[in-house]
Design a protein around this motif. Structure first.
Motif, short mmCIF file in Angstrom:
data_model
loop_
_atom_site.label_atom_id
_atom_site.label_comp_id
_atom_site.label_asym_id
_atom_site.label_seq_id
_atom_site.Cartn_x
_atom_site.Cartn_y
_atom_site.Cartn_z
N MET A 30 0.76 4.14 -2.92
CA MET A 30 0.28 5.50 -2.65
C MET A 30 1.30 6.53 -3.15
SD MET A 30 -1.42 4.75 1.09
CE MET A 30 -1.98 6.40 1.52
N LEU B 255 0.79 -1.23 0.00
CA LEU B 255 0.00 0.00 0.00
C LEU B 255 0.83 1.29 0.00
CD1 LEU B 255 -2.87 1.21 0.03
CD2 LEU B 255 -2.78 1.13 2.51
N PRO B 256 1.80 1.48 0.92
CA PRO B 256 2.51 2.77 0.93
C PRO B 256 3.24 3.04 -0.40
CG PRO B 256 2.92 1.55 2.94
CD PRO B 256 2.23 0.61 2.02
N GLU C 229 -2.85 -5.23 5.71
CA GLU C 229 -2.54 -3.80 5.65
C GLU C 229 -3.48 -2.96 6.52
OE1 GLU C 229 -0.19 -2.25 2.87
OE2 GLU C 229 0.62 -4.25 3.26
#
Lengths: 455, 455, 455
Positions: free
Chosen positions: C183, C179-180, C441
């Motif tokens: 992003m 996820l990070p 997550e």
């Protein structure tokens, strides 16, 4: 037995509501269909008429967007609650939009726009005015105000607003409220409380006269609903199993995040109409500006809540992200036409931070709000109202007074719901709460046929 | 083996449909892109042009709202049926909107608006007219009628209507109909039957000539679809396990009430375009009036069905509440521009009461309509048509004649579907019905990966 | 521990993003609220002003329709993927719309419309221009171009487009991306890559100067996103268990077809605004024509994909039908205003055939694209761009050059995502992939409370 009696009573009241139009003398006014307006009537001012058409069209479409918010609320509230209460949540929302429209027609519109009145309470009579004369390409109602839209557009747009306040309460009391009591409460809340709240500002009442500003309803709609929700939540008590011994809080999981996400996107969409339509014309600069500030605040609220929740809860929390978007939207509602775009971002960011801490705080206080409605609409509604003072150039003092004034609806809700608690009862039995309200109240299941694949 | 042959046949027919535009001589007309219309072309009548822009914009947006109804139907029909047939229901709806648009382009539009004709059947040739001359700021089609919108807007709006009738049938035959047969039936129903039904009223046909009134299609669209659904349901027979020995009726539960509720809210939203767009201009009084009556009837239908079902079934039934809203919408559709607001409430209330008893009655009759489509669209469509006579000042006699005339499509559907029954077959095998059409016809599951949390 | 550090870093970066408006000197420009535009300012040209109102209103509404596409993408992507990654998919979409709007405000708009520039890269400074002077009833931005809408409408419409490219990537990398890292990637992709891609055509850049045509973004938006998705999918590798030994491909089932179908209908709806709004006025002929060609191509794409899949896969495949509609929409996007209606049907038919074979081909190549995004947006985006040359009368050579030029974003994405792979890592652990990203997550489940009825 007694339950049956109570239910029968409700049926009778609702039936009476229907029969009323038949016997009310004012009803006769509605008998005539509108004569078709043709270009020829306006031939002396065709440009003004065309502008009138555009203004009217936008507010009408905006009303349709506000209508979508009721689907948004239905999806959000049912998504964030438990599966066993899903039919109940949906039923309440279907009821609210229906009764909200009917009561706004019967008395709400004329409570909210009573014409000349004392600034606190006025009533222009039952039923919306019948087809009025079109004069000067706006319209003159019996009450003497002119708008760049027809009376019907005005009614439609405002009626779509009306049910919103009641819907906010619906989420907060979900999963334990007794249906007939809620239906009675919500009928009074939408038929009487909301229009008076609206009249104070938009009907030209005392708050309006003193310079209080609330563009599209951070206070008049959202904080209004939030205060009502708070009163009901206090009287109702938390869901069983939410607050455990030793101050531990057990999170009750959402039964469908896709549903909740659909809800928030639809609320975001609807807000374009909620704020954009509140311009009450299609003024090109103003409607596009309001839609822009609304969008920026929502985006900022989402990012702020994601970041805040990630910092505080150590994880990227979807429900907080969703509530952050809503917080930004509620926050900008009071001042969407009055602040800079950068300020809209700041208002949204702060709302997105506030909402995370507020939700955690209410949990700490032992107040159980399954969807975070009090935080999103109540707390961020107050923030938005005050932000209109700070950034929009309005009197901060009167913004605070307005906020406090709207809190009177906490008291109203507390009294009405308190009376219902003492009489009909407001909470389902422990067994029913455990089993779920879908079976208990409706004899239906949200996913009655759902089967798993055997693996 | 034979099944494969039949499927191959369907593929061939559909393929032929695609190739048709390539070989048809009329196709050449489409080759030219439209020349851009500029202000300068209209400089002599700029005000009329601007009004034309507004009128055109609203009907175009209204067409988009009607488009949403197809998502509404998809969600409602799949939500109210069993999980094992969900992919099949969705697939049918995706097919209907696609084939409905294509066939309306190929022949539907010119069947529905054939210009001067005998009032019963006419055809202006394959394919919609190519880019026509703009005259007098309306447009003159080859057929000689003028509207305050472009030919494309007219086509788009009407095409979105066209598939609706077919979608109504889709819900009624769900969970047991053989897919290829249904696809053939529905193609004929939308390509030929609907446009002729529409031509009788909106194309200037014999019903129109005799004063029959149907503003936006209580009869021409909804009762039309309801009659078709009734014929198919009779030929198809009930789902296995619905009607048990001794006259007992086993309710087959909805697999997802959230989906069904989303569907009804979207249908409500789409109806603003369905009725509001049928004004065929952005006349400010008329569009806002029509949207208002539509809204009131829907709300009244919802409350009436809630109350009626609560009285009769002794519980607040969500599916009845949802069908009540739809019943109110269908009911007002014939007269949304012609009755008073109070009368719209009454029409909706009566529709909401009718629909509950009608659904129970069809169950009693052993006619299995999984989503209540015949009651909502057929029965309430008839009620709305007659209500236009009672409350709207039209000839009750001709309203009844029109209703009866539209019932000819029951016969049409019965014959076509009967031929399919005798040849291809219309019903899946008992094994496939038990296992579900999703696996049987599509080899796919609606929730193929769904897993439960172990508790 | 290191993960925590990385997450903290992301939080810091995002926090910095928020604080930026506070310290940037340009921010001061936003301090003033817009002065209300009144009729009197335009009294010398009231007709032009009224036309301006209509043009502005339509593009604003079109922007709202494009907004709906983000809900469409959320529903489609989460529906077509596995239940255990559903929260993650939804979270990414909520993040993308939020960050996309914010960064388009901070730098995107002024990268995309830099005014006079070298045709490849230009930048008009941080933040969108503040409330500009209205001149000649269009508006003159600091950059010197005039439009028949306000600066805010322009910004809003374009901002809604911006996040689309990023959303396309989101679907392709679903179910395994960290996820990070995603992003960060997506923030750069939407903040920098997309606006430059857009500037080349719509900002008056080198592709535009050479006669390349892309009406609403088959290349500039869709192929752009498809190329980015392809790079990420190559770097990321397939989901575990998708490609088995011996070249066998294991289909990973969609977790909710209702959700996916809702997504496609909403994308279809949003496309009316995506293409129709790209007219950048409410020109009645042009907007209705564009909406018509868009509709026809979508319907043709749906029918073609149904037929093709039925022939190839021997079954009526719902996911192919859905992707066929999208393929038709992507295909017509480059030329919706420039081809005949019959040609739109042909473009859609071919797109619907292409998409089926393309999806099967990428599977064959071992490239795992869970939602078919590369095929739908990338391949059909290229097809649409070239089709604009073939059918729309534009230089086929320059259409191909443009297609190749846009492929530079494959390289951009490959480098950025490659750097992230070498540093933060782009893929979750095998355990997390097995368990699902929702728990891994987010610590949340999509249907955390879902319970089965015991039978």
């Amino acid at each position: 037995m007694i339950t049956q009696l109570k239910k029968s009573g409700l049926v009778l009241i609702l039936t009476g509501l229907f029969l009323f139009p038949l016997i009310n003398p004012l009803y006769a006014q509605d008998d005539e269909a509108p004569s078709y307006t043709t270009m020829s009537e306006f031939q002396e001012h065709p440009i003004l008429y065309t502008k009138f058409m555009v203004d009217n069209l936008w507010v009408l479409v905006a009303g349709m967007l506000v209508f979508i918010m009721h689907l948004g609320f239905s999806a959000l509230e049912s998504g964030l609650t438990q599966q066993k209460n899903c039919v109940n949540v949906l039923f309440k929302n279907v009821f609210i939009i229906s009764i909200g429209i009917l009561t706004y027609y019967i008395c709400g519109f004329n409570l909210m726009y009573p014409g000349d009145f004392n600034g606190i309470l006025g009533f222009a009579g039952f039923f919306i005015p019948s087809y009025g004369a079109l004069e000067d390409f706006g319209y003159i109602t019996p009450l003497g105000y002119a708008l760049d839209m027809t009376a019907w557009t005005d009614f439609f747009f405002q009626a779509m607003f009306a049910a919103t306040g009641a819907t906010i309460v619906s989420g907060a009391v979900a999963e334990r409220v007794k249906l007939p009591s809620f239906m009675l409460f919500v009928t009074l809340f939408v038929a009487i409380a909301y229009p008076i709240s609206g009249a104070w500002k938009w009907g030209g009442g005392w708050l309006d006269a003193n310079g209080f500003y609330d563009f599209a309803g951070s206070s008049v709609v959202h904080a209004f609903g939030g205060y009502g929700a708070l009163a009901c939540v206090i009287l109702l008590g938390p869901r069983k199993g939410k607050f455990l011994e030793g101050g531990r809080i057990r999170p009750i999981p959402a039964h469908s995040f896709p549903l909740a996400t659909i809800g928030v996107f639809l609320l975001f969409l609807g807000w374009f109409g909620f704020n954009g339509g509140s311009v009450l014309s299609a003024d090109p600069v103003l409607i596009s500006y309001v839609v822009t500030t609304t969008t920026m605040a929502a985006a900022a609220g989402g990012i702020a809540a994601i970041t805040t929740a990630w910092t505080v809860l150590k994880k990227p929390d979807l429900s907080m992200a969703l509530n952050g978007i809503l917080a930004g939207l509620v926050g900008i509602t009071a001042s969407a036409d009055s602040v800079g775009v950068g300020e809209a971002v700041i208002i949204g960011l702060i709302a997105g931070i506030i909402v995370v801490f507020s939700i955690l705080m209410f949990d700490k206080f032992g107040l159980d709000d399954p969807v975070g409605a009090i935080s999103v609409h109540g707390i961020c509604g107050n923030w938005g109202t005050i932000a209109a003072g700070i950034f929009g150039g309005f009197s901060v003092g009167w913004q605070i007074i307005g906020t406090l004034a709207i809190s009177i609806w906490f008291t109203f809700a507390f009294i009405i719901f308190g009376i219902l608690k003492a009489t009909l009862g407001i909470r389902v039995s422990e067994e029913e709460e455990f089993e779920g309200l879908d079976i208990g109240e409706h004899g239906q299941e949200a996913y009655g046929d759902f089967q798993m694949r055997t693996r």
